[in-house]
Design a protein around this motif. Structure first.
Motif, PDB file in Angstrom:
ATOM      1  N   SER A  23     -35.102  49.581 -29.601  1.00  0.00           N
ATOM      2  CA  SER A  23     -35.827  49.606 -28.329  1.00  0.00           C
ATOM      3  C   SER A  23     -34.878  49.623 -27.142  1.00  0.00           C
ATOM      4  O   SER A  23     -35.020  50.430 -26.211  1.00  0.00           O
ATOM      5  CB  SER A  23     -36.768  48.398 -28.237  1.00  0.00           C
ATOM      6  OG  SER A  23     -37.747  48.419 -29.252  1.00  0.00           O
ATOM      7  N   THR A  24     -33.890  48.733 -27.138  1.00  0.00           N
ATOM      8  CA  THR A  24     -32.960  48.662 -26.010  1.00  0.00           C
ATOM      9  C   THR A  24     -32.066  49.892 -25.955  1.00  0.00           C
ATOM     10  O   THR A  24     -31.762  50.396 -24.869  1.00  0.00           O
ATOM     11  CB  THR A  24     -32.102  47.387 -26.091  1.00  0.00           C
ATOM     12  OG1 THR A  24     -31.440  47.312 -27.361  1.00  0.00           O
ATOM     13  CG2 THR A  24     -32.966  46.136 -25.933  1.00  0.00           C
ATOM     14  N   THR A  25     -31.658  50.398 -27.108  1.00  0.00           N
ATOM     15  CA  THR A  25     -30.806  51.595 -27.152  1.00  0.00           C
ATOM     16  C   THR A  25     -31.552  52.819 -26.629  1.00  0.00           C
ATOM     17  O   THR A  25     -31.017  53.593 -25.825  1.00  0.00           O
ATOM     18  CB  THR A  25     -30.318  51.852 -28.584  1.00  0.00           C
ATOM     19  OG1 THR A  25     -29.525  50.739 -29.021  1.00  0.00           O
ATOM     20  CG2 THR A  25     -29.480  53.113 -28.663  1.00  0.00           C
ATOM     21  N   PHE A  26     -32.786  53.001 -27.071  1.00  0.00           N
ATOM     22  CA  PHE A  26     -33.568  54.154 -26.625  1.00  0.00           C
ATOM     23  C   PHE A  26     -33.853  54.079 -25.132  1.00  0.00           C
ATOM     24  O   PHE A  26     -33.853  55.108 -24.441  1.00  0.00           O
ATOM     25  CB  PHE A  26     -34.878  54.239 -27.407  1.00  0.00           C
ATOM     26  CG  PHE A  26     -34.735  54.829 -28.787  1.00  0.00           C
ATOM     27  CD1 PHE A  26     -33.561  54.703 -29.504  1.00  0.00           C
ATOM     28  CD2 PHE A  26     -35.796  55.489 -29.378  1.00  0.00           C
ATOM     29  CE1 PHE A  26     -33.426  55.228 -30.783  1.00  0.00           C
ATOM     30  CE2 PHE A  26     -35.677  56.043 -30.644  1.00  0.00           C
ATOM     31  CZ  PHE A  26     -34.491  55.916 -31.354  1.00  0.00           C
ATOM     32  N   ALA A  27     -34.079  52.869 -24.623  1.00  0.00           N
ATOM     33  CA  ALA A  27     -34.318  52.711 -23.189  1.00  0.00           C
ATOM     34  C   ALA A  27     -33.061  53.039 -22.387  1.00  0.00           C
ATOM     35  O   ALA A  27     -33.130  53.681 -21.330  1.00  0.00           O
ATOM     36  CB  ALA A  27     -34.793  51.296 -22.882  1.00  0.00           C
ATOM     37  N   LYS A  28     -31.900  52.638 -22.874  1.00  0.00           N
ATOM     38  CA  LYS A  28     -30.637  52.945 -22.192  1.00  0.00           C
ATOM     39  C   LYS A  28     -30.415  54.461 -22.115  1.00  0.00           C
ATOM     40  O   LYS A  28     -29.770  54.946 -21.180  1.00  0.00           O
ATOM     41  CB  LYS A  28     -29.464  52.295 -22.928  1.00  0.00           C
ATOM     42  CG  LYS A  28     -29.366  50.795 -22.738  1.00  0.00           C
ATOM     43  CD  LYS A  28     -28.212  50.216 -23.555  1.00  0.00           C
ATOM     44  CE  LYS A  28     -28.134  48.710 -23.419  1.00  0.00           C
ATOM     45  NZ  LYS A  28     -27.073  48.121 -24.274  1.00  0.00           N
TER      46      LYS A  28
END
Length: 257
Positions: A23-28
Motif C-alpha cells: 500500500s505505501t509503496t504503490f502510493a509513493k
C-alpha cells in the motif's frame, strides 16, 4: 519507471505486513490507494503513513468473505473514479493443522477468506476493468508449490489462488486485463512475531533463527521486498506478463534438497 500516477488501486489486507508495504509503496509511486481491511487501527496507520508522505490513500472496513460488503465498497470507489486499474488480493489468514486435525470450522474459515474472499474481489472488480484494462495480483504461497508440514487447508487455499490466477488471466486477456500471482516463502511480519510469542514463549529468538534458515538464503524476506515485486508486476513495465506465478522465496523451492 514503475510509476502508478493516478491509477486507482484496491488492496486487501493493507493494515500490516506485506499489505502495508504494498500500500505505501504503490502510493509513493502515485497510485490512489484504497485499502479493504478488517483491522481498522492498522489500516488507519497505513493511511496516515501514506498521507504524511504526500500520497493518496484511504480505507474501508470490509470483510472480504462477505460479497455484499465487497460490492458496497467497490461501488463507493467506482462512484468516485468510475474505474479500477489495479487489484491486489493480499488479505489472507493462516492455519496450522493436518487433514485429520483441521476442524471443520477452521477449514471453512480459511476457505471463506483465502478463496472466497479472492473470488468476491475479482467478481466485483473485473467488470470495472473491462473497458480500459487493468492488472490483478493475487498473493499465493510457496505452500502451494511444495509440501509444508501442518499447513493442510492453508496450502489447499493457496493452490486455489494459483488456479484462479490462471483462469482469470485466460478469460480476460481479450480485455487487456493481466493477472499474476506471487508466492512468498517466510516473510518477517508482525504475524510471525505473534506466532512465535504464542507458540514458543521464551524461545522466540531460537525459533526465529530456525525458521529463517529454512530459506537457503539464510533469512526471511522483508515485506518491502515483496512490495517491490508487486509494484513491477502491476506497473506498465510488466505489460507483457500475465498468467504467471513468481516465487520470491530465498531459494526455498528450487534449492532445498
Amino acid at each position: 519507471m514503475f510509476r502508478l500516477d493516478d491509477k486507482v488501486v484496491v488492496i486487501t489486507g493493507g493494515g500490516s505486513g506485506i499489505g502495508k508495504a504494498i500500500s505505501t509503496t504503490f502510493a509513493k509511486q502515485g497510485g490512489i490507494v484504497y485499502i479493504l481491511e478488517m483491522d481498522e487501527k492498522g489500516a488507519a496507520l497505513t493511511v496516515d503513513e501514506i498521507t504524511t508522505e504526500g500520497g493518496k490513500g484511504s480505507f474501508f472496513k470490509c470483510n472480504i468473505a462477505d460479497q455484499q460488503e465487497v460490492k458496497t465498497v467497490i461501488a463507493q470507489i467506482t462512484q468516485k473514479h468510475t474505474t479500477i486499474d489495479i487489484l491486489v488480493n493480499n488479505a489472507g489468514i493462516a492455519h496450522i493443522g493436518q487433514a485429520d486435525t483441521t476442524a471443520e470450522e477452521d477449514f471453512d474459515r480459511v476457505v471463506a477468506v483465502n478463496i472466497k474472499g479472492v473470488y468476491n474481489c475479482l467478481h466485483e472488480t473485473i467488470p470495472f476493468m473491462k473497458e480500459k484494462g487493468g492488472s490483478i495480483l493475487n498473493m499465493a504461497s510457496i505452500a502451494a508449490l511444495v509440501g509444508i508440514p501442518d499447513r493442510f487447508v492453508y496450502s489447499a487455499a493457496k493452490g486455489a489462488v494459483g488456479a484462479m490466477t490462471l483462469s482469470v488471466a485466460k478469460d480476460y486477456i481479450g480485455y487487456n486485463i493481466r493477472c499474476n500471482c506471487i508466492s512468498p516463502a517466510r516473510v518477517h511480519t508482525p504475524f510471525v512475531d505473534g506466532f512465535l510469542a504464542k507458540n514458543y514463549a521464551g524461545k522466540e529468538k531460537e525459533m526465529f533463527e530456525k525458521l529463517s534458515k529454512t530459506q537457503p538464503i539464510g533469512r526471511m524476506a522483508k515485506p518491502i521486498e515483496i512490495a517491490h515485486l508487486a509494484l513491477y508486476l502491476c506497473s506498465d513495465e510488466a505489460s507483457f506478463i500475465t498468467g504467471c506465478d513468481y516465487p520470491i522465496d530465498g531459494g526455498f523451492v528450487k534449492l532445498n534438497n
